[in-house]
Scaffold this motif. Structure first.
Motif: not given
Length: 448
Positions: A97-115
């Motif tokens: 259930x765990x994930x590695x961290x993500x820096x939102x500023x590096x992504x095209x979409x927010x990493x926890x948006x489920x877009x």
């Protein structure tokens, strides 16, 4: 279970992948970032969400919290007409259930948006490994509602802390709660069953082995002093030399049984016989995935962290480095002997995590079932085993004597650099790969 397959295939309300996309989106939106310490949100919220989804269809579950917020889940399912005492034993199906961290500023979409964009579901965990969690939940819920419960007992397990070695998740379950798993004889989990493209041929890779893990802390000690003076006992220099030797060392090619079988299949597609001499050339046939495949025909040791000193004009007493070491099944002694030689004198080694490699023979009913189910959904594909460069919870569950495989079926487009998405920026999974995986997993549960 043939009766169930026939019945459900004509039931228009039965769709094993009907919920998979939304289930995956919901899981991605629950931040379970694992920083390797106590600073993350933990997995409790996600585990409670999974428990509620199972409870909706009448499947009870139990939560196990190793530390506040660090939560795993086990549910007993199936076993119609048999039970834990059956000769075959239960099948353990596990996902973390765990994930590695993500820096939102590096992504095209927010990493926890489920877009959902361009036919892909984006987010941290989309491939590692909330995709499989969602596939499993979608199939289990659909089958339970349809009365298509497997005759063989199945243990559903969703774990904490896999991304930091599983010490607060799977290891705790094995060490302290093995009675919930004692009737299991085989297991499937993450990183396997996905497709790659070799000269236009789809090849599905089933994980049948993993490298061992040696997360090492190297420490050099010397004589402190003023940075302007001569010092022949400089801890920083001593450590830097050792780290440079380790980081630039060229490990020799070593082929394990799983990789011999895989490279033979690649060689057949490429029109050449596989051997240790052309192993690296055959690995290049995997394109972007060659980064991972090149790491499973040899031991590896990559320096990842350095720390020393507190002021530019002060030579420190101590300097430390961290090295991510991975060693092949059967080549443990070679790995540690080589690391010791590369470190040289005056370097102390300790371990943040030291886990053994494993390899399961690529044969038997479970392998046959995985192969048949993949080819039933993709008759033009081929199936072969591979050795995984990273680690999964299988390292812990294998301690119970289980035959283990990685089987998260995904049919992927040939131009997708899939292996780069593990722990990478813009992690995403094709929406149609999720529904493909659910269909394969549904077939698989008919076969077990």
């Amino acid at each position: 279970m043939a009766e169930d397959r026939e019945r459900t295939s004509y039931d228009p309300s039965y769709d094993p992948g009907g919920e998979v996309v939304e289930l995956c989106r919901d899981l991605i939106r629950i931040d379970t970032s694992n920083y390797g310490d106590d600073s993350g949100p933990g997995e409790r919220k996600a585990a409670e969400h999974v428990a509620a989804l199972l409870d909706e269809v009448g499947i009870g579950s139990e939560l196990f919290e190793s530390e506040p917020g660090r939560t795993s889940l086990i549910a007993q399912w199936g076993g119609a007409g048999s039970g834990p005492g059956s000769d075959r034993g239960a099948l353990l199906v596990h996902g973390h259930l765990d994930v590695v961290p993500a820096a939102a500023e590096d992504w095209q979409v927010h990493p926890f948006s489920g877009e959902i964009r361009d036919g892909y579901l984006w987010g941290r965990g989309a491939v590692d490994m909330k995709d499989f969690d969602a596939m499993l939940l979608s199939v289990v819920r659909a089958r339970t509602r349809a009365g298509a419960v497997p005759e063989r007992p199945v243990v559903l397990c969703f774990t904490a802390d896999e991304e930091a070695g599983g010490h607060r998740g799977a290891q705790v379950l094995v060490d302290d709660h093995a009675d919930h798993l004692a009737h299991c004889t085989e297991a499937i989990g993450e990183v396997g069953g996905f497709s790659t493209s070799i000269r236009g041929q789809r090849l599905y890779l089933i994980e049948a082995a993993e490298k061992g893990m040696a997360w090492m802390r190297l420490t050099a000690r010397g004589r402190a002093g003023h940075g302007s003076m001569i010092n022949d006992e400089n801890a920083v220099s001593r450590l830097a030399e050792a780290v440079a030797r380790i980081g630039t060392y060229e490990w020799p090619v070593r082929l394990t049984p799983a990789m011999e079988t895989l490279l033979a299949a690649v060689g057949e597609i490429a029109g050449t016989a596989a051997n240790p001499e052309n192993a690296e050339a055959l690995v290049e046939e995997f394109g972007g995935a060659a980064r991972m495949m090149g790491a499973v025909i040899r031991n590896t040791a990559n320096p990842t962290m350095l720390q020393a000193g507190y002021k530019v004009n002060v030579i420190p007493t101590e300097a430390t480095a961290h090295v991510d070491g991975r060693f092949l099944p059967g080549y443990e002694d070679e790995f540690f002997d080589t690391v010791a030689e590369l470190c040289g004198e005056g370097i102390e080694r300790s371990y943040l995590s030291h886990q053994q490699p494993w390899e399961t023979p690529y044969d038997g009913d479970l392998v046959d079932a995985m192969t048949r189910c993949l080819l039933a959904e993709d008759p033009e594909g081929r199936v072969a085993p591979f050795l995984m460069s990273g680690g999964t919870d299988a390292k812990h569950f294998r301690k119970l004597g289980l035959r283990s495989y990685g089987f998260t079926p995904l049919r992927l487009p040939p131009d997708l650099d899939f292996t780069a998405l593990f722990h990478g920026v813009d992690e995403r999974v094709p929406v149609d790969a999720l529904t493909f995986g659910a269909r394969v997993l549904d077939r698989f549960l008919d076969e077990i």
